[in-house]
Design a protein around this motif. Structure first.
Motif, PDB file in Angstrom:
ATOM      1  N   TYR A  49       0.800  -1.213   0.000  1.00 51.03           N
ATOM      2  CA  TYR A  49       0.000   0.000   0.000  1.00 51.03           C
ATOM      3  C   TYR A  49       0.841   1.276   0.000  1.00 51.03           C
ATOM      4  CZ  TYR A  49      -3.584  -3.355   1.199  1.00 51.03           C
ATOM      5  OH  TYR A  49      -4.425  -4.428   1.181  1.00 51.03           O
ATOM      6  N   GLY A  50       2.141   1.169   0.170  1.00 53.48           N
ATOM      7  CA  GLY A  50       2.998   2.343   0.214  1.00 53.48           C
ATOM      8  C   GLY A  50       3.470   2.760  -1.156  1.00 53.48           C
ATOM      9  N   CYS A  51       4.124   3.907  -1.192  1.00 52.12           N
ATOM     10  CA  CYS A  51       4.669   4.389  -2.455  1.00 52.12           C
ATOM     11  C   CYS A  51       6.034   3.733  -2.702  1.00 52.12           C
ATOM     12  CB  CYS A  51       4.784   5.912  -2.452  1.00 52.12           C
ATOM     13  SG  CYS A  51       6.000   6.564  -1.294  1.00 52.12           S
ATOM     14  N   GLU A  52       6.489   3.805  -3.929  1.00 51.63           N
ATOM     15  CA  GLU A  52       7.748   3.164  -4.313  1.00 51.63           C
ATOM     16  C   GLU A  52       8.939   3.727  -3.533  1.00 51.63           C
ATOM     17  OE1 GLU A  52       8.416   0.455  -6.166  1.00 51.63           O
ATOM     18  OE2 GLU A  52       6.242   0.226  -6.211  1.00 51.63           O
ATOM     19  N   GLU A  53       8.929   5.022  -3.273  1.00 56.53           N
ATOM     20  CA  GLU A  53      10.032   5.646  -2.543  1.00 56.53           C
ATOM     21  C   GLU A  53      10.150   5.071  -1.128  1.00 56.53           C
ATOM     22  OE1 GLU A  53      10.847   9.992  -0.714  1.00 56.53           O
ATOM     23  OE2 GLU A  53      10.392   9.948  -2.861  1.00 56.53           O
ATOM     24  N   ASP A  54       9.022   4.897  -0.453  1.00 55.78           N
ATOM     25  CA  ASP A  54       9.031   4.299   0.882  1.00 55.78           C
ATOM     26  C   ASP A  54       9.515   2.856   0.824  1.00 55.78           C
ATOM     27  OD1 ASP A  54       8.123   6.626   2.042  1.00 55.78           O
ATOM     28  OD2 ASP A  54       6.014   5.993   2.082  1.00 55.78           O
ATOM     29  N   ASP A  57      13.199   2.777   0.552  1.00 57.49           N
ATOM     30  CA  ASP A  57      13.807   3.092   1.844  1.00 57.49           C
ATOM     31  C   ASP A  57      13.807   1.882   2.770  1.00 57.49           C
ATOM     32  OD1 ASP A  57      14.244   5.688   1.020  1.00 57.49           O
ATOM     33  OD2 ASP A  57      12.515   6.524   2.102  1.00 57.49           O
ATOM     34  N   VAL A  58      12.713   1.126   2.758  1.00 61.45           N
ATOM     35  CA  VAL A  58      12.620  -0.069   3.607  1.00 61.45           C
ATOM     36  C   VAL A  58      13.648  -1.104   3.169  1.00 61.45           C
ATOM     37  CG1 VAL A  58      11.128  -2.024   4.217  1.00 61.45           C
ATOM     38  CG2 VAL A  58      10.217   0.287   4.246  1.00 61.45           C
ATOM     39  N   VAL A  59      13.743  -1.338   1.871  1.00 59.02           N
ATOM     40  CA  VAL A  59      14.722  -2.309   1.361  1.00 59.02           C
ATOM     41  C   VAL A  59      16.140  -1.843   1.706  1.00 59.02           C
ATOM     42  CG1 VAL A  59      15.718  -3.298  -0.740  1.00 59.02           C
ATOM     43  CG2 VAL A  59      13.243  -3.212  -0.457  1.00 59.02           C
ATOM     44  N   ASP A  60      16.427  -0.566   1.519  1.00 57.14           N
ATOM     45  CA  ASP A  60      17.754  -0.039   1.841  1.00 57.14           C
ATOM     46  C   ASP A  60      18.083  -0.210   3.321  1.00 57.14           C
ATOM     47  OD1 ASP A  60      18.241   0.692  -0.762  1.00 57.14           O
ATOM     48  OD2 ASP A  60      17.699   2.802  -0.471  1.00 57.14           O
ATOM     49  N   GLU A  61      17.101  -0.028   4.177  1.00 53.39           N
ATOM     50  CA  GLU A  61      17.327  -0.193   5.615  1.00 53.39           C
ATOM     51  C   GLU A  61      17.724  -1.633   5.947  1.00 53.39           C
ATOM     52  OE1 GLU A  61      17.554   1.138   9.584  1.00 53.39           O
ATOM     53  OE2 GLU A  61      17.354   2.279   7.734  1.00 53.39           O
ATOM     54  N   PHE A  62      17.041  -2.594   5.332  1.00 54.73           N
ATOM     55  CA  PHE A  62      17.376  -3.988   5.594  1.00 54.73           C
ATOM     56  C   PHE A  62      18.708  -4.382   4.981  1.00 54.73           C
ATOM     57  CE2 PHE A  62      12.754  -4.196   6.351  1.00 54.73           C
ATOM     58  CZ  PHE A  62      12.819  -4.649   7.652  1.00 54.73           C
ATOM     59  N   LEU A  63      19.014  -3.848   3.813  1.00 53.16           N
ATOM     60  CA  LEU A  63      20.319  -4.128   3.208  1.00 53.16           C
ATOM     61  C   LEU A  63      21.444  -3.543   4.048  1.00 53.16           C
ATOM     62  CD1 LEU A  63      19.533  -3.579  -0.579  1.00 53.16           C
ATOM     63  CD2 LEU A  63      19.872  -5.756   0.622  1.00 53.16           C
ATOM     64  N   THR A  64      21.241  -2.356   4.591  1.00 59.51           N
ATOM     65  CA  THR A  64      22.231  -1.746   5.478  1.00 59.51           C
ATOM     66  C   THR A  64      22.412  -2.584   6.733  1.00 59.51           C
ATOM     67  OG1 THR A  64      21.681   0.445   4.644  1.00 59.51           O
ATOM     68  CG2 THR A  64      22.840   0.349   6.747  1.00 59.51           C
ATOM     69  N   ALA A  65      21.316  -3.088   7.266  1.00 57.63           N
ATOM     70  CA  ALA A  65      21.391  -3.937   8.461  1.00 57.63           C
ATOM     71  C   ALA A  65      22.193  -5.199   8.185  1.00 57.63           C
ATOM     72  CB  ALA A  65      19.993  -4.299   8.936  1.00 57.63           C
ATOM     73  N   LEU A  66      22.063  -5.743   6.993  1.00 54.26           N
ATOM     74  CA  LEU A  66      22.821  -6.948   6.656  1.00 54.26           C
ATOM     75  C   LEU A  66      24.289  -6.639   6.421  1.00 54.26           C
ATOM     76  CD1 LEU A  66      20.413  -8.858   4.267  1.00 54.26           C
ATOM     77  CD2 LEU A  66      21.004  -9.421   6.627  1.00 54.26           C
ATOM     78  N   ARG A 117      -8.531  -0.054  -0.398  1.00 52.13           N
ATOM     79  CA  ARG A 117      -7.552   0.972  -0.795  1.00 52.13           C
ATOM     80  C   ARG A 117      -6.827   0.517  -2.055  1.00 52.13           C
ATOM     81  NH1 ARG A 117      -5.935   4.843   3.335  1.00 52.13           N
ATOM     82  NH2 ARG A 117      -7.146   4.367   5.176  1.00 52.13           N
ATOM     83  N   SER A 118      -6.364   1.483  -2.822  1.00 58.41           N
ATOM     84  CA  SER A 118      -5.590   1.147  -4.007  1.00 58.41           C
ATOM     85  C   SER A 118      -4.168   1.647  -3.833  1.00 58.41           C
ATOM     86  CB  SER A 118      -6.218   1.755  -5.257  1.00 58.41           C
ATOM     87  OG  SER A 118      -6.137   3.149  -5.201  1.00 58.41           O
ATOM     88  N   ARG A 119      -3.292   1.020  -4.532  1.00 59.43           N
ATOM     89  CA  ARG A 119      -1.875   1.318  -4.458  1.00 59.43           C
ATOM     90  C   ARG A 119      -1.525   2.379  -5.490  1.00 59.43           C
ATOM     91  NH1 ARG A 119       2.408  -3.315  -4.383  1.00 59.43           N
ATOM     92  NH2 ARG A 119       3.964  -2.406  -5.673  1.00 59.43           N
ATOM     93  N   ASN A 120      -0.357   2.976  -5.356  1.00 58.76           N
ATOM     94  CA  ASN A 120       0.025   4.044  -6.274  1.00 58.76           C
ATOM     95  C   ASN A 120       0.050   3.567  -7.716  1.00 58.76           C
ATOM     96  OD1 ASN A 120       2.259   2.428  -5.786  1.00 58.76           O
ATOM     97  ND2 ASN A 120       3.703   4.088  -6.117  1.00 58.76           N
ATOM     98  N   GLY A 121       0.239   2.290  -7.934  1.00 57.16           N
ATOM     99  CA  GLY A 121       0.230   1.745  -9.285  1.00 57.16           C
ATOM    100  C   GLY A 121      -1.175   1.543  -9.824  1.00 57.16           C
ATOM    101  N   GLY A 122      -2.190   1.792  -8.978  1.00 53.92           N
ATOM    102  CA  GLY A 122      -3.553   1.693  -9.448  1.00 53.92           C
ATOM    103  C   GLY A 122      -4.175   0.318  -9.269  1.00 53.92           C
TER     104      GLY A 122
END
Length: 181
Positions: A49-54, A57-66, A117-122
């Motif tokens: 349900y989030g936008c691509e930018e968020d 950020d989530v993926v980057d946070e987990f990659l940084t943690a690894l 709800r719809s996602r940013n991709g529609g």
């Protein structure tokens, strides 16, 4: 780190469970078990349900943690980097294993409680009936697959070695070899 990440994801939550997540926002600050339990649901909410930018950020946070658990979180956790790193890396392991389990079994607990709800991709993720239940789950499955593809197995294995979780490291390395055959 885990509490901060969960609070961030709760703040960004837009899915059908956002009000429930918001009610838990204060508790995740002090209850790491609750934060660990909610993390896969929060990540799935963000992916679906989030936008691509968020999501990036989530993926980057987990990659940084690894890569190095000491680079994530606030300055206090950086000062205690050696003691916090195994907890951070274990949280990533638990998250990936939960998402892999959901993908393998084809079910998410409480997956029947989706909103319209719809996602940013529609893509529309409406209330589930028997006719659109499979389509909705396939959309979530795509979100999970996309996220898991962003988390490299080699990174998981290296992180496991760094925190001396040798059995887990061996399992990840074995999965890498099996996937190449």
């Amino acid at each position: 780190w885990l509490a901060q990440l969960c609070r961030y994801l709760i703040k960004k939550s837009q899915g059908p469970f956002s009000k429930i997540f918001e009610a838990c926002r204060g508790a995740v600050k002090t209850c790491t078990n609750l934060a660990q339990f909610l993390l896969p649901y929060l990540v799935l909410d963000s992916l679906s349900y989030g936008c691509e930018e968020d999501n990036e950020d989530v993926v980057d946070e987990f990659l940084t943690a690894l890569r190095d658990g000491r680079d994530v979180g606030d300055d206090a956790s950086k000062a205690n980097g050696a003691s916090i790193e195994p907890v951070v890396v274990q949280a990533v392991f638990t998250l990936t294993e939960t998402l892999e389990y959901w993908r393998a079994t084809g079910s998410i607990p409480a997956k029947r409680a989706r909103s319209g709800r719809s996602r940013n991709g529609g893509r529309e993720k409406g209330a589930l009936s028997s006719s659109n239940s499979n389509a909705c789950w396939k959309m979530h499955l795509e979100d999970i697959d996309r996220f898991l593809q962003c988390i490299p197995r080699v990174g998981l294995a290296r992180a496991a070695m760094r925190i001396r979780a040798y059995t887990r490291a061996l399992r990840y390395m074995e999965s890498i070899v099996r996937s190449k055959q």
